[in-house]
Write a protein that holds these residues in place. Structure first.
Motif, PDB file in Angstrom:
ATOM      1  N   SER A 127      -7.956  -7.175   3.275  1.00  0.00           N
ATOM      2  CA  SER A 127      -7.738  -8.443   2.571  1.00  0.00           C
ATOM      3  C   SER A 127      -6.699  -8.326   1.454  1.00  0.00           C
ATOM      4  CB  SER A 127      -9.053  -8.996   2.025  1.00  0.00           C
ATOM      5  OG  SER A 127      -9.550  -8.196   0.974  1.00  0.00           O
ATOM      6  N   SER A 128      -6.641  -7.214   0.755  1.00  0.00           N
ATOM      7  CA  SER A 128      -5.681  -7.079  -0.349  1.00  0.00           C
ATOM      8  C   SER A 128      -4.231  -7.001   0.124  1.00  0.00           C
ATOM      9  CB  SER A 128      -6.026  -5.866  -1.218  1.00  0.00           C
ATOM     10  OG  SER A 128      -7.297  -6.038  -1.792  1.00  0.00           O
ATOM     11  N   ARG A 131      -3.328 -10.474   1.471  1.00  0.00           N
ATOM     12  CA  ARG A 131      -3.142 -11.412   0.362  1.00  0.00           C
ATOM     13  C   ARG A 131      -1.757 -11.271  -0.245  1.00  0.00           C
ATOM     14  NH1 ARG A 131      -3.271 -10.432  -4.719  1.00  0.00           N
ATOM     15  NH2 ARG A 131      -3.473 -12.086  -6.221  1.00  0.00           N
ATOM     16  N   LEU A 132      -1.336 -10.026  -0.511  1.00  0.00           N
ATOM     17  CA  LEU A 132       0.000  -9.791  -1.074  1.00  0.00           C
ATOM     18  C   LEU A 132       1.097 -10.280  -0.148  1.00  0.00           C
ATOM     19  CD1 LEU A 132       0.212  -6.279  -2.779  1.00  0.00           C
ATOM     20  CD2 LEU A 132       0.641  -8.516  -3.785  1.00  0.00           C
ATOM     21  N   LEU A 135       1.244 -14.275  -0.419  1.00  0.00           N
ATOM     22  CA  LEU A 135       1.460 -14.995  -1.680  1.00  0.00           C
ATOM     23  C   LEU A 135       2.755 -15.803  -1.603  1.00  0.00           C
ATOM     24  CD1 LEU A 135       0.613 -12.398  -4.485  1.00  0.00           C
ATOM     25  CD2 LEU A 135      -0.614 -14.507  -3.969  1.00  0.00           C
ATOM     26  N   SER A 140       5.273 -14.524  -6.477  1.00  0.00           N
ATOM     27  CA  SER A 140       4.920 -13.130  -6.241  1.00  0.00           C
ATOM     28  C   SER A 140       5.703 -12.200  -7.149  1.00  0.00           C
ATOM     29  CB  SER A 140       5.207 -12.748  -4.786  1.00  0.00           C
ATOM     30  OG  SER A 140       4.496 -13.556  -3.905  1.00  0.00           O
ATOM     31  N   ARG A 148      -6.355  -3.291  -5.418  1.00  0.00           N
ATOM     32  CA  ARG A 148      -6.909  -4.447  -4.709  1.00  0.00           C
ATOM     33  C   ARG A 148      -6.145  -5.706  -5.114  1.00  0.00           C
ATOM     34  NH1 ARG A 148     -12.742  -5.008  -3.393  1.00  0.00           N
ATOM     35  NH2 ARG A 148     -11.752  -5.893  -1.564  1.00  0.00           N
ATOM     36  N   LYS A 149      -6.702  -6.565  -5.940  1.00  0.00           N
ATOM     37  CA  LYS A 149      -6.038  -7.829  -6.247  1.00  0.00           C
ATOM     38  C   LYS A 149      -5.408  -7.864  -7.635  1.00  0.00           C
ATOM     39  CE  LYS A 149      -8.936 -10.360  -3.083  1.00  0.00           C
ATOM     40  NZ  LYS A 149      -9.996 -11.312  -2.873  1.00  0.00           N
TER      41      LYS A 149
END
Length: 154
Positions: A127-128, A131-132, A135, A140, A148-149
């Protein structure tokens, strides 16, 4: 591999590279002061300087002097490879300011490498980086290390 894809990424209106790293690659885990000095010198960091650090570690591994040269408390090769990746992330971000280039530690994921002792599932770990990658381009950051986030220190 990144260099091979740069021409294709330049065709995108939101090019990005997400390198999967580890918290173990943070410079605080690199005990060898010479190597830490090179990898923390962001103004003068080059691919050749990263290669110099990695080649020195390889030489010390061959000569069985890794522990006496105080590279890391554990898993020296892993620490140095991830610290090198984080340094390369910075180089790429500087070289391609129109890109968003970051590295991310996905967390302690259950993998074969750690004999499934991690605390996160593969899906949670993925997920991390995803997600990046997703973005919005303008929002970004670039040239960062994420734990992680959260943006974290290299």
């Amino acid at each position: 591999m990144c260099d091979a894809f740069i021409p294709l990424l330049q065709l995108s209106d939101s090019p990005r590279i997400v390198n999967v790293s580890s918290f173990m690659g943070q410079l605080k885990n690199l005990l060898n002061e010479w190597a830490k000095g090179i990898l923390s010198d962001t103004e003068n960091l080059t691919e050749e300087r990263i290669d110099q650090v990695i080649n020195q570690l390889l030489n010390d591994l061959k000569e069985d002097t890794v522990k006496t040269k105080d590279w890391a408390k554990v898993m020296s090769a892993y620490v140095v490879s991830k610290a090198g990746l984080n340094g390369y992330t910075r180089i790429l971000a500087k070289k391609h300011p129109e890109f968003r280039v970051n590295s991310v530690c996905p967390g302690f994921v259950k993998t074969d490498m750690n004999f499934k002792t991690g605390v996160l599932s593969v899906e949670e770990g993925a997920s991390s980086p995803v997600r990046l990658a997703l973005l919005p381009h303008r929002e970004s950051p670039s040239g960062c290390f994420f734990d992680r986030k959260q943006v974290s220190e290299f």
